[in-house]
Design a protein around this motif. Sequence first.
Motif, mmCIF file in Angstrom:
data_model
loop_
_atom_site.group_PDB
_atom_site.id
_atom_site.type_symbol
_atom_site.label_atom_id
_atom_site.label_comp_id
_atom_site.label_asym_id
_atom_site.label_seq_id
_atom_site.Cartn_x
_atom_site.Cartn_y
_atom_site.Cartn_z
ATOM 1 N N PRO A 1 -12.286 -6.185 -3.186
ATOM 2 C CA PRO A 1 -11.324 -5.089 -3.353
ATOM 3 C C PRO A 1 -12.015 -3.745 -3.143
ATOM 4 O O PRO A 1 -13.222 -3.642 -3.348
ATOM 5 N N PHE B 1 -5.813 -6.653 -4.287
ATOM 6 C CA PHE B 1 -5.855 -5.404 -3.494
ATOM 7 C C PHE B 1 -4.799 -4.387 -3.943
ATOM 8 O O PHE B 1 -4.546 -3.415 -3.244
ATOM 9 N N SER C 1 -12.802 -2.506 2.773
ATOM 10 C CA SER C 1 -13.061 -3.854 2.254
ATOM 11 C C SER C 1 -13.710 -4.767 3.291
ATOM 12 O O SER C 1 -14.716 -5.417 3.015
ATOM 13 N N LEU D 1 -7.919 0.570 3.662
ATOM 14 C CA LEU D 1 -8.226 -0.638 2.887
ATOM 15 C C LEU D 1 -9.085 -1.581 3.735
ATOM 16 O O LEU D 1 -10.123 -2.073 3.297
ATOM 17 N N THR E 1 0.864 -1.186 0.000
ATOM 18 C CA THR E 1 0.000 0.000 0.000
ATOM 19 C C THR E 1 0.898 1.233 0.000
ATOM 20 O O THR E 1 2.117 1.114 -0.107
#
Lengths: 140, 406
Positions: free
Chosen positions: B248, B273, B104, B100, B91
């Motif tokens: 995702p 991802f 998600s 995230l 990331t």
Amino acid sequence: MTIKEKQEEVIEEFSAFDDWMDKYSLLIELGNELDSFDEAYRQEQNLIDGCQSKVWLHAELKDGKIDFQGDSDAIIVKGIVALLLRVLSGHTPDEILENDLFFIDEIGLKEHLSPTRSNGLVAMVKQMKAYALAFKAKQG
Amino acid sequence: MAFDIQNIRDDFPILGQKVNGKPLVYLDNAATTQKPVSVIEAEANVYRTINSNIHRGVHHLSNVCTEVFEDVRQKVKDFINAPSSDEVIFTRGTTESVNLLAASFGETFLNPGDEIILTEMEHHSNIVPWQLLAQRKGVTIKVVPVTDGGELDMQALGEMLNEKTRLISVAHISNVMGTINPVREIVALAHAAEIPVMIDGAQAIHHVPVDVQALDCDFYVFSGHKMYAPTGVGVFYGKRKWLEQMNPYQGGGEMIDKVSFSGTTFNDLPYKFEAGTPNYAGIIGLGAAIDYLKQNHLEEIWNYEHQLFEYALDKMKSVSGIRFVGEAAQHTSVISFLLGNSHPFDVGTLLDKLGFALRTGHHCAQPLMDRFGIPGTVRASFAFYNTKEEVDHLVEALIRVGTMLG
């Protein structure tokens, strides 16, 4: 004394010091000596909230001249507030609007008036000029 | 080879400079760490020698760049002892990793009325993504209080768990107080109630051993820039069983299997991802940072850091009027303090003029400041390139600054 002369006077006072710590000692002294802020004015509307420190500013028009009062919770900021009040308080809106503030740069404290510094001083200077505009508009 | 502090310092070019005419003493390592030459070179060499967009390429440079990039995933896997490199997702940093998970995991598993548990000592990055999710999904956030000493109130945490709790998200180490939270115990407690746990490792990854299998945490996130790697890269580790179920949260290149306007299928882990071209140069720099830490023997680095921390804490106690914020039994690397009644801004400003880089303010942890009823603190945070001499100079400077501010 004009705003320009007052700024030159401040520059002269600070020119005696080469060492940063001496300059800051003087600022701390000026902060400590600043006239106490009228608690009646310590209100949300007079608060300029920087990320790091807070500044309070109150303005009144007296006989065509602006009387500023200010304060800060950080003593170094308060010292700079004291300098700004000394230079700008007691002048007419026109005088405040016409004059550039050059003394902060000259005495080496420019970093405190940088927009990224978030100590409330940049917003304070803008607010002082804004008061000058407002009082000028009121006078017509 | 024994730990040689001078050799270590020589590896970090930035440390040799002067600030305001004084030798730089960099004690803002909790904000970001400095980079060794090997990391700087590794990132620069990507652009000099192998720069090419990774994956999908048939040509030589793309293949080499992809290989070096994927090697780093292995290095990270080994560094945190993840079961598989498929569970290591790159990331932009801790903040993006938390976002995230919130997006998600939140979209996949949370429903109105569910509860998430955070703590009062979290950094804003582990608060605001959950608040945004709470607004979207009608989820309630519960907050574990912090004791006067700066530790988590574990009993309160235990009492918060109920059948509506869906996730606990907690800092491994507090960015303000250096408290090392009992994350292993928290995971055990949560798993007893079948609740997953995310650990925010931003302040821990470079200071204490992190073994995600030993911790048994469900998610572990951290940033590269706090572990001597380039800025703009981070890691999101998640257990496969969760990652496979989670949708995702960003779409784009690399994360897809097949795209058509009638429907798109997603790529396998970890790529599902990783939408878009990643910061592969920075990630290759992260690999160099891991190599650097391993070459200098992690155990020795941690021991040195902890000794330095204990030394600093002991020396700083002698400064008249100093008050520490957070004195947990288990803490490391970060010392937050106030000097008499002086404003942190004043202390930080004067220290800057003496060459010290410390951070002042609320450290993006305003709820914790509110908890202690203070506007902020002055924070000294240490890394293994700091020295006892620097601590001694800091103590002298604090005495001087304390006198000036009266």
